[in-house]
Design a protein around this motif. Structure first.
Motif, PDB file in Angstrom:
ATOM      1  N   LYS A  21       0.891  -1.172  -0.033  1.00  0.00           N
ATOM      2  CA  LYS A  21      -0.049  -0.146   0.221  1.00  0.00           C
ATOM      3  C   LYS A  21       0.938   1.306  -0.246  1.00  0.00           C
ATOM      4  O   LYS A  21       0.497   2.278  -0.633  1.00  0.00           O
ATOM      5  N   SER A  22       1.918   1.305   0.553  1.00  0.00           N
ATOM      6  CA  SER A  22       2.797   2.337   0.654  1.00  0.00           C
ATOM      7  C   SER A  22       3.358   2.713  -0.761  1.00  0.00           C
ATOM      8  O   SER A  22       3.579   3.854  -1.178  1.00  0.00           O
ATOM      9  N   TYR A  23       4.071   1.509  -1.558  1.00  0.00           N
ATOM     10  CA  TYR A  23       4.538   1.729  -2.734  1.00  0.00           C
ATOM     11  C   TYR A  23       3.307   2.205  -3.668  1.00  0.00           C
ATOM     12  O   TYR A  23       3.392   3.186  -4.548  1.00  0.00           O
ATOM     13  N   GLU A  24       1.956   1.578  -3.672  1.00  0.00           N
ATOM     14  CA  GLU A  24       0.911   2.177  -4.265  1.00  0.00           C
ATOM     15  C   GLU A  24       0.395   3.472  -4.206  1.00  0.00           C
ATOM     16  O   GLU A  24       0.231   4.280  -4.866  1.00  0.00           O
ATOM     17  N   ALA A  25       0.419   3.871  -2.994  1.00  0.00           N
ATOM     18  CA  ALA A  25       0.133   5.340  -2.467  1.00  0.00           C
ATOM     19  C   ALA A  25       1.002   6.300  -3.219  1.00  0.00           C
ATOM     20  O   ALA A  25       0.848   7.266  -3.565  1.00  0.00           O
ATOM     21  N   ILE A  26       2.512   6.121  -3.086  1.00  0.00           N
ATOM     22  CA  ILE A  26       3.659   7.052  -3.658  1.00  0.00           C
ATOM     23  C   ILE A  26       3.377   6.723  -5.167  1.00  0.00           C
ATOM     24  O   ILE A  26       3.420   8.073  -5.829  1.00  0.00           O
ATOM     25  N   LEU A  27       3.028   5.813  -5.847  1.00  0.00           N
ATOM     26  CA  LEU A  27       2.894   5.855  -7.218  1.00  0.00           C
ATOM     27  C   LEU A  27       1.590   6.654  -7.635  1.00  0.00           C
ATOM     28  O   LEU A  27       1.690   7.400  -8.595  1.00  0.00           O
ATOM     29  N   THR A  28       0.729   6.457  -6.951  1.00  0.00           N
ATOM     30  CA  THR A  28      -0.580   7.223  -7.038  1.00  0.00           C
ATOM     31  C   THR A  28      -0.330   8.631  -6.764  1.00  0.00           C
ATOM     32  O   THR A  28      -1.012   9.639  -7.724  1.00  0.00           O
ATOM     33  N   ALA A  29       0.583   9.237  -6.102  1.00  0.00           N
ATOM     34  CA  ALA A  29       0.770  10.512  -5.865  1.00  0.00           C
ATOM     35  C   ALA A  29       1.758  11.052  -6.982  1.00  0.00           C
ATOM     36  O   ALA A  29       1.429  12.024  -7.587  1.00  0.00           O
ATOM     37  N   LEU A  30       2.579  10.115  -7.467  1.00  0.00           N
ATOM     38  CA  LEU A  30       3.108  10.644  -8.539  1.00  0.00           C
ATOM     39  C   LEU A  30       2.567  10.670 -10.002  1.00  0.00           C
ATOM     40  O   LEU A  30       2.714  11.507 -10.813  1.00  0.00           O
ATOM     41  N   ALA A  31       1.457   9.915  -9.849  1.00  0.00           N
ATOM     42  CA  ALA A  31       0.424   9.881 -11.226  1.00  0.00           C
ATOM     43  C   ALA A  31      -0.065  11.315 -11.396  1.00  0.00           C
ATOM     44  O   ALA A  31      -0.386  11.607 -12.470  1.00  0.00           O
ATOM     45  N   ARG A  32      -0.096  12.009 -10.338  1.00  0.00           N
ATOM     46  CA  ARG A  32      -0.897  13.307 -10.365  1.00  0.00           C
ATOM     47  C   ARG A  32      -0.031  14.336 -10.500  1.00  0.00           C
ATOM     48  O   ARG A  32      -0.307  15.699 -10.661  1.00  0.00           O
ATOM     49  N   SER A  33       1.411  14.162 -10.580  1.00  0.00           N
ATOM     50  CA  SER A  33       2.402  15.057 -10.872  1.00  0.00           C
ATOM     51  C   SER A  33       2.424  15.342 -12.320  1.00  0.00           C
ATOM     52  O   SER A  33       2.536  14.548 -13.180  1.00  0.00           O
ATOM     53  N   ASP A  34       2.926  16.545 -12.727  1.00  0.00           N
ATOM     54  CA  ASP A  34       3.434  16.891 -13.916  1.00  0.00           C
ATOM     55  C   ASP A  34       4.954  17.303 -14.147  1.00  0.00           C
ATOM     56  O   ASP A  34       5.235  17.446 -15.096  1.00  0.00           O
ATOM     57  N   ASP A  35       5.474  16.865 -13.173  1.00  0.00           N
ATOM     58  CA  ASP A  35       6.942  16.915 -13.184  1.00  0.00           C
ATOM     59  C   ASP A  35       7.660  16.075 -14.363  1.00  0.00           C
ATOM     60  O   ASP A  35       7.088  14.855 -14.369  1.00  0.00           O
ATOM     61  N   PRO A  36       8.588  16.638 -15.306  1.00  0.00           N
ATOM     62  CA  PRO A  36       8.980  15.973 -16.226  1.00  0.00           C
ATOM     63  C   PRO A  36       9.788  14.656 -15.779  1.00  0.00           C
ATOM     64  O   PRO A  36      10.026  13.573 -16.651  1.00  0.00           O
ATOM     65  N   GLY A  37      10.165  14.842 -14.804  1.00  0.00           N
ATOM     66  CA  GLY A  37      10.983  13.427 -14.105  1.00  0.00           C
ATOM     67  C   GLY A  37      10.297  12.271 -13.571  1.00  0.00           C
ATOM     68  O   GLY A  37      10.725  11.523 -13.121  1.00  0.00           O
ATOM     69  N   THR A  38       8.838  12.656 -13.520  1.00  0.00           N
ATOM     70  CA  THR A  38       7.883  11.514 -12.812  1.00  0.00           C
ATOM     71  C   THR A  38       7.911  10.232 -13.493  1.00  0.00           C
ATOM     72  O   THR A  38       8.163   9.303 -12.632  1.00  0.00           O
ATOM     73  N   PRO A  39       7.965   9.865 -14.752  1.00  0.00           N
ATOM     74  CA  PRO A  39       8.330   8.538 -15.166  1.00  0.00           C
ATOM     75  C   PRO A  39       9.376   7.889 -14.731  1.00  0.00           C
ATOM     76  O   PRO A  39       9.527   6.620 -14.128  1.00  0.00           O
ATOM     77  N   GLU A  40      10.574   8.528 -14.528  1.00  0.00           N
ATOM     78  CA  GLU A  40      11.803   7.878 -14.225  1.00  0.00           C
ATOM     79  C   GLU A  40      11.626   7.621 -12.467  1.00  0.00           C
ATOM     80  O   GLU A  40      12.231   6.639 -12.170  1.00  0.00           O
ATOM     81  N   ARG A  41      11.165   8.452 -11.963  1.00  0.00           N
ATOM     82  CA  ARG A  41      11.066   8.272 -10.294  1.00  0.00           C
ATOM     83  C   ARG A  41       9.912   7.058 -10.102  1.00  0.00           C
ATOM     84  O   ARG A  41      10.285   6.105  -9.070  1.00  0.00           O
TER      85      ARG A  41
END
Length: 138
Positions: A21-41
């Motif tokens: 759930k921790s990993y999924e929560a972080i990815l969900t937060a990243l999915a809302r980001s428009d930072d260009p480095g998001t896919p790599e993170r």
């Protein structure tokens, strides 16, 4: 997303093993980001879980939800090749997995005809897998 990653890193520093759930929560937060480095993170986070799992450091296996969230991030950032390679790695992709990969193809800017051909091929693969497994994702 950065705040969530910070909490996640603090867990690591305190030697608290994150759960799925921790990993999924972080990815969900990243999915809302428009930072260009998001896919790599996002890819780095999933790789971290995969390696931890393979080495026995974590009693957690990546879930289809985790992979589908990563597919969504890759699609949103036009990382079509990476999305397609991830889809091919999945043991049991579902309709969302295929649909998100189709979205990545459409976002890439290919012609409508090329997108339709690739979408048809992906749909055919899903139908073949459903027939082989005797399952349905309806």
């Amino acid at each position: 997303a950065s705040d969530a990653e910070g909490v996640f890193n603090t867990m690591d520093e305190l030697r608290i093993l994150p759960n799925l759930k921790s990993y999924e929560a972080i990815l969900t937060a990243l999915a809302r980001s428009d930072d260009p480095g998001t896919p790599e993170r996002a890819e780095a986070l999933v790789t971290r879980l995969e390696v931890s799992s393979e080495m026995g450091y974590a009693d957690v296996q990546p879930s289809l939800l985790l992979y589908n969230t990563l597919l969504n991030i890759l699609a949103n950032f036009g990382r079509t090749g990476k999305a397609q390679r991830l889809l091919e790695r999945l043991d049991r992709p579902d309709r969302y997995s295929f649909g998100t990969t189709i979205k990545a193809i459409a976002n890439r800017g290919k012609s409508a005809q090329q997108s339709i051909i690739q979408a048809d091929l992906l749909e055919k693969r899903l139908q073949e897998e459903e027939t082989e497994d005797g399952r349905s994702n309806e």
